[in-house]
Design an enzyme around this catalytic site. Sequence first.
Site, PDB file in Angstrom:
ATOM      1  N   CYS A  14      -4.216   6.933   5.937  1.00  0.00           N
ATOM      2  CA  CYS A  14      -3.980   6.641   4.523  1.00  0.00           C
ATOM      3  C   CYS A  14      -5.209   6.909   3.675  1.00  0.00           C
ATOM      4  O   CYS A  14      -5.107   7.010   2.451  1.00  0.00           O
ATOM      5  CB  CYS A  14      -3.531   5.198   4.352  1.00  0.00           C
ATOM      6  SG  CYS A  14      -4.596   3.989   5.172  1.00  0.00           S
ATOM      7  N   GLU A  29       0.870  -1.168   0.000  1.00  0.00           N
ATOM      8  CA  GLU A  29       0.000   0.000   0.000  1.00  0.00           C
ATOM      9  C   GLU A  29       0.911   1.223   0.000  1.00  0.00           C
ATOM     10  O   GLU A  29       1.653   1.446   0.957  1.00  0.00           O
ATOM     11  CB  GLU A  29      -0.898   0.008   1.244  1.00  0.00           C
ATOM     12  CG  GLU A  29      -1.825   1.201   1.316  1.00  0.00           C
ATOM     13  CD  GLU A  29      -2.539   1.298   2.652  1.00  0.00           C
ATOM     14  OE1 GLU A  29      -2.710   2.432   3.147  1.00  0.00           O
ATOM     15  OE2 GLU A  29      -2.899   0.247   3.215  1.00  0.00           O
TER      16      GLU A  29
END
Length: 512
Positions: A282, A245
């Site tokens: 995030c 990620e």
Amino acid sequence: MAAAPVWSVDPRTGKQREQVAVEATAQEVDAAVRAAHAARGSLADRTVRAAFLRSAAAGLDAARDGLVETADAETALGPARLTGELARTCYQLRAFADIVDEGAFLDVIIDHPDDTATPPIPDLRRYKVPLGVVAVYSASNFPFAFSVAGGDTASALAAGCPVVVKAHPDHPALSELVARVLRRAAAEHGIPEGVVGLVHGFEAGVELIKHPLVTAAGFTGSVRGGRALFDAAAARPVPIPFHGELGSLNPVLVTEAAAAERAEEIGGGLAGSMTLGVGQFCVKPGLVLVPSGAAGDQLVKSLTDAVGDTDAGVLLDHRMRDNFLAGVAERAQLPDVDAPVTPGAGGDHSVSAGFLTVPAEKLAEEGAYDLLLEECFGPVTVVARYASEAEATTVLSRLPGNLTATVQVSSEEAAGRGRGPELLAELTPLAGRVLVNGWPTGVAVAPAQHHGGPYPATTSTSTSVGGTAIERWLRPVVYQNAPEALLPAELKDDNPLGLPRRFNGVLETAAR
């Protein structure tokens, strides 16, 4: 590589607190990986594996106060946030234990021979097996949920894969404490403590991805660091899966009708989402498309009031603070970019939240304004004012992959009238999770969850949150015409383990 000391640092002052460990040498990385590799067999029994995961959760629960205190000292995220994150981490471990018990993740499929098919079908029996040792790279912003005992570790152990974790330098002391809890839980069930390895240091992370016994890797972090590891994983003599990620802008589109209907509500909700955790999530919304005109002006005013009332906060480390200050300054210097609330330094060690506005037409073509389409880690977002639906669509078409994409619609649009269905179709190619009339911060740990998206949000199509995260660490294998006596128990006709499976085309639920 030279062994350097690893220090715990207080982000509120920038001062070193204590020496925690030393950076792992290449030999120590090798020893950790080999110990994990040797522990593979101890995870073969699903009953033992599930019990281990539950004991790990219980151990973390029991050590909560000390863990939260250490985490707060190293991250400044605050006891309330960290207590909730630890509870989420424990829940996740228990959820994967339930998945292990159920056994559906093994994806058992059995087809008996069929000579009438074209071509004829032999006896085929398929299920999934663990890959082997998994390298886990901890995240800075989730010291529990995406770190030593986080989702990558929990899902890998659930799949039957030992792990070696590369600790994040922002919380090394916490990493050591959590690793000890996991190892004690392993020992309770006769599992070697090497089933969870831990190494510190940048070079150790590089050595880890190159180790021939590492079979896959999970990463949460920056585009630059993740891409370097991704490339290294692909460049190995035997390439391995790298589930990374890397970064996400998480765009939000506010329709004109939605702004007219509830501008104040949307502005306040956006402020709460973009400043949550000092903007260090995030899935923080980093680009918001807001219509020009009176309704959009009211939304921006609401956002201005809410963000202006937000207290300054401390970022995870001073490097991130420096990058945040440099990033917002560079963006604010672009022509036609305004700052209704100026983001920047809140003090010697803190930062203040803010947001920038820009005409959306500036983002419609490649150029200097592309900087506004890049993630800026911290409490800031970019509000792009669009003059037409076509202009907003053009900006969306230029975005890279994201973890989330959000649309704020009116009650009429939510009922399927107007452009509602069209907007969802427009956002779906951009992200792994599409939200309607909500905010992306807050990622539920649930079977249907997907936390991933097109590159650079993630490097694979998998999720790192939710039950299907286990699939990253498994591979299918088929036995053809194998005698019953030679088959693993999972693939025998009489189903001695009571697994859910597809048997000769019929889906069977678990036998109890």
